[in-house]
Each structure stands twice: as structure tokens, then as C-alpha cells.
Design an enzyme around this catalytic site. Structure first.
Site, PDB file in Angstrom:
ATOM      1  N   SER A   1       8.306   3.744   4.853  1.00 19.17           N
ATOM      2  CA  SER A   1       9.487   3.448   4.068  1.00 19.17           C
ATOM      3  C   SER A   1       9.140   3.500   2.587  1.00 19.17           C
ATOM      4  O   SER A   1       8.098   4.024   2.196  1.00 19.17           O
ATOM      5  CB  SER A   1      10.049   2.086   4.454  1.00 19.17           C
TER       6      SER A   1
ATOM      7  N   HIS B   1       4.450  -7.776  -0.407  1.00 15.15           N
ATOM      8  CA  HIS B   1       4.023  -8.999  -1.079  1.00 15.15           C
ATOM      9  C   HIS B   1       4.711  -9.111  -2.440  1.00 15.15           C
ATOM     10  O   HIS B   1       5.239  -8.126  -2.970  1.00 15.15           O
ATOM     11  CB  HIS B   1       2.510  -9.017  -1.255  1.00 15.15           C
TER      12      HIS B   1
ATOM     13  N   ASP C   1       0.861  -1.178   0.000  1.00 18.73           N
ATOM     14  CA  ASP C   1       0.000   0.000   0.000  1.00 18.73           C
ATOM     15  C   ASP C   1       0.899   1.230   0.000  1.00 18.73           C
ATOM     16  O   ASP C   1       1.844   1.294   0.796  1.00 18.73           O
ATOM     17  CB  ASP C   1      -0.882   0.034   1.250  1.00 18.73           C
TER      18      ASP C   1
END
Length: 446
Positions: free
Chosen positions: A400, A288, A188
């Protein structure tokens, strides 16, 4: 018509002062009660000993740790509001902020950011009393716009702020784009930059007015320079010629002549693309797999821990190159693929699920930026680590950035033959969720 007459008279100035004084007294009493509750919880924890049960929520190690954590949330929230307001004002005027070093950037270089990050990481790992956890996590969600409806477990189950930060989501919260020709977002975040790298010495724009080298981001031993040089070469013997010429190590041979996928490509002409995604503190922070791919090598660069917010990207040179990061390189059905997970100030650690023993944000033995990265080859005699699209790869602690560099087909003239071409389906500044398409391969009729 009946009129209701209030028995209260309007406040006079001296009455207003009395009311204000009473409010301050009530606030002081509330905070005294709050700190007494923290002290009682800590005293009970110390009395029971370190090996006592945690089920009653009194295993609170240091009373000041919770207060420090709450203060940290307030400071981060205030800073985020300031940065967002400045950026939004500039965007509303159609202005793209340019690179401009300032005094703060120079000051950050002399601060012990790694030590600060380790301290904050320890604070965030302190176990909170059960009764306090929902209040802390809800405050975090309000400050950073996190969606608590997606959280997999009840808030009381997350023992510390760190556990809550790397939380998993309910099943089905992030559906994957099912198109096999689609490359999905691994996180995200916000789309900062994307595009195609046209040559071997290609640069990625950090911000308007300053760029950094892809080779310096991925490492000197990366295959990227050779990939970029041969991206426009459609010779069938390209892989074998490259291996015989340079005598690379086993994993470079594997990358040049992959054993996992060896289909005849629909379009032998390949380009090299990149995409930069920024994760805000309130975002879901697990990483992911963007595609089905074979991870062959991991590099860990123990660099600095500068912040990665909007202001930092505009004021610190080589921000992504100097920061601590973990780089994964491998092969997908279209060729080369690299995923760089870049750490930041505060907790700064990166957990790699495919290599749990890896430890980041450790004290540095050397202070030179030229020190080589820690490199690990996955199964030198085998196929590396196979990942499917959507598999969990790693997790960040606090905000990050992810940088993807990958090969994909580009169109070329070939008579009436149907060719394929990779196209991004995103725009700069888009908010994207894990599993949504970054881009896909399209068929073209020349």
C-alpha cells in the site's frame, strides 16, 4: 597419471527422452503425495469438529485454500518481477515513465475488486497446518525479499499468511532517529514523491504528467486549504481571526489554536510539505508515528481498491483519491500534520490500533464517489489521542501507500537573527526504513 573411466555412456536421444519421462513421473508422484497429505489434514480437521484443539496443526478448513494461497504467491511474484524489470530498464536509460492510461486501467473499473479482495483476504486468513507454515512463509520471503531474521516470533507461531504479513519485529530492529527536530519515516518503503506545497490549491504529482489535489485526498472538511493559505502569514492573531471568521467546529479551533503545544516558534513563517511512500508486499507493514503529535480526527473513505504498483500509478487517474483510505489529522509542534493510509487490491484492509473497532474493506452501501467519509472526532472536549514518535498507529494488509502532509518552518530574511528551515534528507527512489529521517529542521544564520 591415472585416469578414471566412467561406466556411464553419454545419453542417446532416446535415453534422454526416457530420463525426462522418469522425471515427470517422479514429479507427479510428489504432487499426488502432497495433495493426499492436504486431504488427510482436512479430513482429520472435519472429523474432530470445529471446536477441536489446534495444537496438532490439523485445523485446516479447506484443502484448496492453501493451494490457492500458494498460487497467489506465485502470481504476485511473477507480476512483481515483470514490473520491476520494466521499471529498472527505464531507469537505467534515465527515462521517467509518464502517465498513459491503457486498456487495463479501463478494465479494472468494471472488475469487482472489493469482492476479489475480500475473497483473497479470507484465503489469507485460513489457518495453515503447523508443518506447512515455515515453507509458505519462507517462499514468501524469497519471492518478495523479506528479512526473516527480523521476525519477532518463530514462523510456526503465525497461524495464517495474514498474521505473518502484519508481523511485528524484534526489539531494536528499527531504531528511531533521536533528533527532536527530525521527522522520521512511519513505514518501510520507497520514496515516490516529496516536496513543498506552495499554495492553497497545491497538487501532488502522482506520476510525471498527472497530479491530484491534496484537498481531495484529505477530504472536503480538512483544515489543509486554510493551513496552506495562511502558511506564509506570520501574524500573531492568525488563529483567533481564523476561528472568528469561519466559525469552525471544535477540532478546527484546536488545530488553529492548539492547546497541546504553544511555544513561541523560532521561525513564525511556515511552509507545507508532503511525502509519498510506497510499501512493497515484502516490506514490514506496520505504521508508526513519525513525530510526537496529537491526533484529533479520523476520516475513512470507502473508495475503490485499485492496485498501487508502478503500473497502476502510471495508468489510473486519481489513484490515491479514489482508493479506500484512512486519514488522520492533528497537530505537532510545527503545526498541521496529516497521515493518509491508502488501501490496495487483494486483502485491502487497514487496521487502526488507536481505534480497533474501525472496519475497512466492507461492502459498500453506496456506489457514488461523492458519498461523505465516515468521520470520527477523538475526545471532542479533550486533547485527542497523543502519540509519541515510533508508536504503532496502524497496519496494512499487502502492499500500500502512505502520504504525509505537514507544516514545517521555512527560512526568511530577518537581519542577523538565527532562523530555522526544514529540509528533506531523502531522494526520490530511496529505500527507507521506519525510524529513519525523512527530514529535519536546520538552523540558519542570515
Amino acid at each position: 597419471m591415472k585416469f578414471r573411466v566412467s561406466g556411464r555412456l553419454p545419453l542417446l536421444p532416446h535415453q534422454a527422452r526416457v530420463s525426462s519421462s522418469l522425471n515427470h513421473q517422479l514429479q507427479r508422484r510428489y504432487f499426488r503425495f502432497f495433495f493426499r497429505k492436504l486431504y488427510a489434514s482436512a479430513k482429520a480437521s472435519l472429523k474432530n469438529g470445529p471446536n477441536s484443539s489446534n495444537s496438532d496443526g490439523n485445523s485446516f478448513l479447506v484443502p484448496g485454500a492453501t493451494v490457492a494461497t500458494i498460487c497467489m504467491l506465485g502470481v504476485l511474484h511473477a507480476r512483481r518481477l515483470y514490473d520491476d524489470k520494466k521499471v529498472d530498464a527505464a531507469r537505467a536509460k534515465g527515462i521517467e515513465l509518464e502517465f498513459q492510461p491503457d486498456v487495463k486501467a479501463s478494465f479494472l473499473r468494471v472488475l469487482p475488486l472489493r469482492t476479489i479482495s475480500q475473497i483473497l483476504g479470507s484465503l489469507a486468513s485460513v489457518e495453515l497446518p503447523v508443518w506447512l507454515r515455515p515453507y509458505v512463509y519462507k517462499a514468501w520471503a524469497r519471492a518478495f525479499h523479506s528479512n526473516l531474521e527480523e521476525v519477532a516470533l518463530p514462523l510456526e507461531k503465525y497461524a495464517s499468511l495474514r498474521d505473518f504479513f502484519v508481523r511485528s519485529l524484534k526489539e531494536g530492529s528499527r531504531p528511531l532517529d533521536s533528533d527532536p527536530l527530525c521527522l522520521v519515516s512511519p513505514v518501510d518503503g520507497i520514496v515516490l514523491r516529496f516536496g513543498e506545497l506552495k499554495q492553497a490549491g497545491a497538487m501532488i504529482e502522482q506520476v510525471k504528467g498527472f497530479s491530484y489535489s491534496v484537498s481531495s485526498l484529505l477530504g472536503a472538511s480538512s483544515l489543509f486549504p486554510e493551513v496552506a493559505e495562511n502558511a506564509k502569514d506570520d501574524k500573531k492573531n492568525e488563529g483567533n481571526d481564523f476561528v472568528d471568521k469561519s466559525k469552525k467546529s471544535w477540532w478546527r479551533v484546536t488545530l488553529a489554536s492548539p492547546r497541546v503545544w504553544d511555544p513561541t516558534p523560532a521561525c513564525p513563517m511556515k511552509g507545507v510539505f508532503y511525502c509519498v511512500l510506497y510499501l512493497r508486499p515484502g516490506d514490514y507493514h506496520r505504521i508508526h508515528s513519525p513525530v510526537d503529535w496529537n491526533v484529533l480526527v479520523r476520516r475513512h473513505f470507502s473508495g475503490c481498491l485499485y492496485p498501487l504498483n508502478e503500473r497502476a500509478t502510471r495508468t489510473i487517474r486519481n489513484l490515491y483519491v479514489e482508493n479506500e483510505r484512512v486519514v488522520l489529522e492533528g497537530q505537532w509542534q510545527e503545526g498541521f500534520l496529516a497521515l493518509a493510509a491508502i488501501g490496495a487490491t487483494n486483502i485491502g484492509s487497514i487496521e487502526l490500533f488507536i481505534e480497533p473497532e474501525l472496519r475497512t474493506n466492507r461492502p459498500r452501501k453506496k456506489f457514488l464517489h461523492s458519498e461523505p467519509p465516515d468521520e470520527h472526532v477523538y475526545e471532542p472536549e479533550g486533547m485527542g489521542v497523543m502519540l509519541r514518535k515510533g508508536d504503532e498507529v496502524a497496519a496494512f494488509n499487502l502492499g500500500s501507500t502512505i502520504v504525509l502532509v505537514f507544516q514545517a518552518p521555512v527560512s526568511r530574511s530577518a537581519g542577523d537573527e538565527a532562523l530555522s528551515e526544514f529540509r528533506f534528507s531523502i531522494k526520490q527512489g530511496d529505500k527507507i526504513r521506519m525510524g529513519e529521517a525523512l527530514g529535519r529542521r536546520h538552523s540558519m544564520q542570515q
